[in-house]
Scaffold this active site. Structure first.
Site, PDB file in Angstrom:
ATOM      1  N   TYR A  52       9.361  -1.450  -0.876  1.00 34.47           N
ATOM      2  CA  TYR A  52       8.296  -0.666   0.042  1.00 34.47           C
ATOM      3  C   TYR A  52       6.887  -1.217   0.107  1.00 34.47           C
ATOM      4  O   TYR A  52       6.373  -1.712  -0.862  1.00 34.47           O
ATOM      5  CB  TYR A  52       8.316   0.921  -0.367  1.00 34.47           C
TER       6      TYR A  52
ATOM      7  N   ASP B 172       4.399   4.645  -8.656  1.00 27.25           N
ATOM      8  CA  ASP B 172       3.822   3.262  -8.046  1.00 27.25           C
ATOM      9  C   ASP B 172       2.347   3.149  -8.535  1.00 27.25           C
ATOM     10  O   ASP B 172       2.025   2.044  -8.630  1.00 27.25           O
ATOM     11  CB  ASP B 172       3.885   3.260  -6.465  1.00 27.25           C
TER      12      ASP B 172
END
EC number: 1.4.3.22
Length: 684
Positions: A402, A318
């Site tokens: 998320y 990420d």
């Protein structure tokens, strides 16, 4: 990974500013890049012939001056910028460095994508993948066989990794999984389209490979967590909590220099790493002392444990692939942050190299942290209690399904903590059967594959100076014997980690293992080196096979601790270019140099995280789960440094049944006022 075609903050570009303004005001070398500087950087690159219609900015950020330079805090020092440029028309990736002071490009390098990897995923590519697939006959035929049209399907643009699939070398790829969306406000994660995955060449705008094993029933559960039919009536038993600081906060912020209760530091922000804390010092009894030179979360990876051909490649970096700082949220008063809030609004570059301000992207506040210390002593006739508080510096980012909060905490006693908060929506799949070994059933027919959230903290330590060392401290149980007749004895073993090859370590809860970072050249009043101790959570490390692709690419996550000799270019736990990098480098390569780290300028890399076996309670939206670490002073002070904390104001520690309330009325600017349980204030 994301379903959004735009980041969580709208792409509002800041207006151009004349280049003459860029150097008008003297700056600290660690000030965040301004909109003016980003405009200037783009102008310099354009004048050098490096920006055309097909050029995209995968990353643009400040090159921090060398550590030795920063110690002098030279105001107005030359500002250098790093830009990663992708030119689709020429199939060219450039890593460029430029000087804002001279207006010149000082270095450029063209990447070899097979050896070096690709530049980070562009925001523009989030939407491109749906456009490419909507025009692909095979994809459309697969949707038709499932009774679907492209208009009903959202496609998650997912980083490709590096695997044995043919015809992928050197290509800029994303992999796409589809989710049915029943109406514009519907959450598609409830309706995964399984048995189908597309490998997309985003550079050449075509499907490189398609796996289609035929229709699988699409789960029909409702995932719309704000729908009254799902959530029920809003509860009315939560009374307001008021966070009031009538005299304002105890911290001060000047530029990016933050001071609070003996602590002072500089708050940085980077499109890749997000928050970066610089030059953490602590002052006590008139002495200002360095603790950490630079602290950041250098990488995070989310590897999935489902071996099916549709998901066995799911491993998302990420930070290095998606840039958590670029995807940061604008925070809302009373919702994301509660209390007397000071915000900072960092500026990042969009895909075209124009500045974009993330309004209120960084939240700074202080909060009560429970009891600091307390004792009732009958012999001395004393009853003393002090309340603790902490300074919080945080931001939140959304990476697809998320959402992550990154929280740095500083405490009155010198403790430093980091906490990651994971929330949002778990990645979903159609569950093959209730006994499937690699996913949880979270709703009827809806599965959530097992996965991990693994982080790497890079801590450039500077405890009372550069001469630092690391020792491993273990509990040792002792057998009965002449010196231990009752078998109650235990002691502590200290092991010096003198070289990089010795400092690749794992936590051990059975031994209470911690790592003590100290300065052998600076002694406390007992004659011991001053130091801090790193307390790990000790959760599982990377769960994948040692010879897997992800184990090579995310090698940092295979161990809890790595210690390296400081080197300016060694910034990222998974390397500079993570996207489609073949792996086999970075932290293992750093420690392979086997440099001396005893009494040296060193960097501590701490891996930590969560292993997630999703629960039904994680659906349709996941309550926050947390992970992190703690650094506690260990011999850094000569005694408890909080003895001078005053007791609470008169009347606040009463023993009666009285209840005190702040006076009614409006709240000052920057105060969140009462927490009303969120009804109507933090939703849409």
């Amino acid at each position: 990974m994301t379903l959004q075609t735009t980041p969580s903050t709208p792409l509002v570009q800041d207006p151009p500013v004349p280049a003459t303004l860029v150097h008008a005001a003297a700056q600290h070398p660690l000030e965040q890049l301004s909109a003016e500087e980003i405009h200037e950087a783009r102008r310099i690159l354009a004048e050098a012939g490096l920006v055309g219609e097909s050029t995209r900015f995968a990353y643009l950020g400040l090159i921090e001056p060398p550590k030795t330079t920063r110690q002098g805090d030279v105001t107005g020092a030359a500002r250098l910028v790093r830009a990663m440029l992708w030119d689709a028309a020429q199939s060219r990736s450039l890593d460029v460095r430029l000087s804002l002071a001279t207006g010149l490009v000082v270095d450029r390098r063209e990447l070899n994508p097979e050896a070096d990897g690709q530049l980070p995923v562009l925001l523009e590519e989030f939407g491109i993948i749906e456009d490419i697939l909507s025009e692909d006959p095979q994809w459309n035929a697969a949707l038709t066989a499932r009774g679907l049209t492209p208009a009903q399907v959202r496609v998650a643009p997912l980083s490709a990794g590096v695997f044995e699939y043919g015809n992928e070398e050197g290509k800029r790829l994303l992999r796409g999984l589809g989710f049915r969306q029943d109406h514009p406000a519907d959450h598609p994660w409830a309706h995964p389209i399984d048995g189908l995955v597309a490998f997309v060449d985003v550079e050449n705008r075509r499907v490189n490979h398609l796996i289609d094993d035929g229709p699988v029933p699409v789960p029909e559960v409702n995932g719309n967590y704000t729908d009254p039919a799902i959530r029920g009536e809003l509860r009315t038993d939560l009374l307001p909590i008021e966070i009031m600081q009538p005299e304002g906060p105890s911290f001060t912020l000047e530029g990016n220099h933050l001071s609070w209760a003996g602590w002072d530091l500089r708050v940085g922000f980077d499109a890749r790493e997000g928050l970066v804390l610089h030059q953490l010092h602590h002052s006590h009894k008139g002495r200002r002392r360095p603790v950490i030179h630079r602290a950041s979360i250098s990488e995070m990876v989310v590897p999935y444990g489902d071996p099916s051909p549709y998901r066995s490649w799911q491993n998302y970096f990420d930070s290095g692939e998606y840039l958590v700082g670029r995807d940061a949220n604008s925070l809302r008063l009373g919702c994301d942050c509660l209390g007397d809030i000071t915000y900072m609004s960092p500026v990042v570059a969009d895909d075209f190299g124009n500045p974009r301000t993330i309004e209120n992207g960084i939240c700074i506040h202080e909060e009560d942290a429970g009891i600091l210390w307390k004792h009732t002593d009958e012999w001395a006739g004393s009853d003393e209690v002090r309340r603790n508080r902490r300074l919080v510096v945080s931001f939140f980012t959304t990476v697809g399904n998320y959402d992550y909060g990154f929280y740095w905490y500083l405490y009155l006693d010198g403790t430093i903590e980091f906490e990651a908060k994971a929330t949002g929506i778990v990645f979903t799949a159609a569950l093959p059967d209730k006994d499937y070994a690699y996913a949880s059933e979270i709703a009827p027919g809806l599965g959530a594959p097992y996965h991990q959230h693994l982080f790497s903290a890079r801590l450039d330590m500077m405890i009372d100076g550069d001469a630092n060392r690391v020792e491993e401290l273990d509990l040792v149980r002792l057998p009965k014997g002449p010196g231990n007749p009752h078998g109650n004895a235990f002691t502590q073993k200290r092991t010096l980690l003198a070289r990089e090859s010795e400092a690749v370590r794992d936590a051990d809860g059975a031994k209470g293992r911690v790592w003590h970072i100290s300065n052998p050249d600076s002694l406390n009043h007992l004659g011991h080196p001053v130091g801090y101790t790193l307390y790990p959570e000790g959760n599982p490390t990377l769960a994948m096979a040692d010879d897997s692709s992800i184990a090579s690419r995310a090698a940092f996550a295979r161990h809890h601790l790595w210690v390296t000799r400081h080197a300016e270019e060694e910034l990222y736990a998974a390397g500079d270019f993570v996207n489609q990098h073949p792996g086999g480098a970075v932290l293992p390569a750093y420690v392979a140099q086997d440099r001396d780290i005893d009494g040296q300028d060193l960097v501590v890399w701490h891996s930590f995280g969560l292993t997630h076996f999703p629960r039904p309670e994680d659906w349709p939206i996941m309550p926050v789960d947390t992970t992190g670490f703690t650094l506690k002073p260990h011999g850094f002070f000569d005694e408890n440094p909080t003895l001078n904390v005053p007791s609470s104001a008169a009347g606040h520690c009463g023993t009666g049944s009285e209840r005190e309330h702040a006076a009614p009325g409006g709240t000052a600017v920057g105060h969140s006022g009462p927490d009303t349980g969120g009804q109507g204030h933090c939703g849409h």
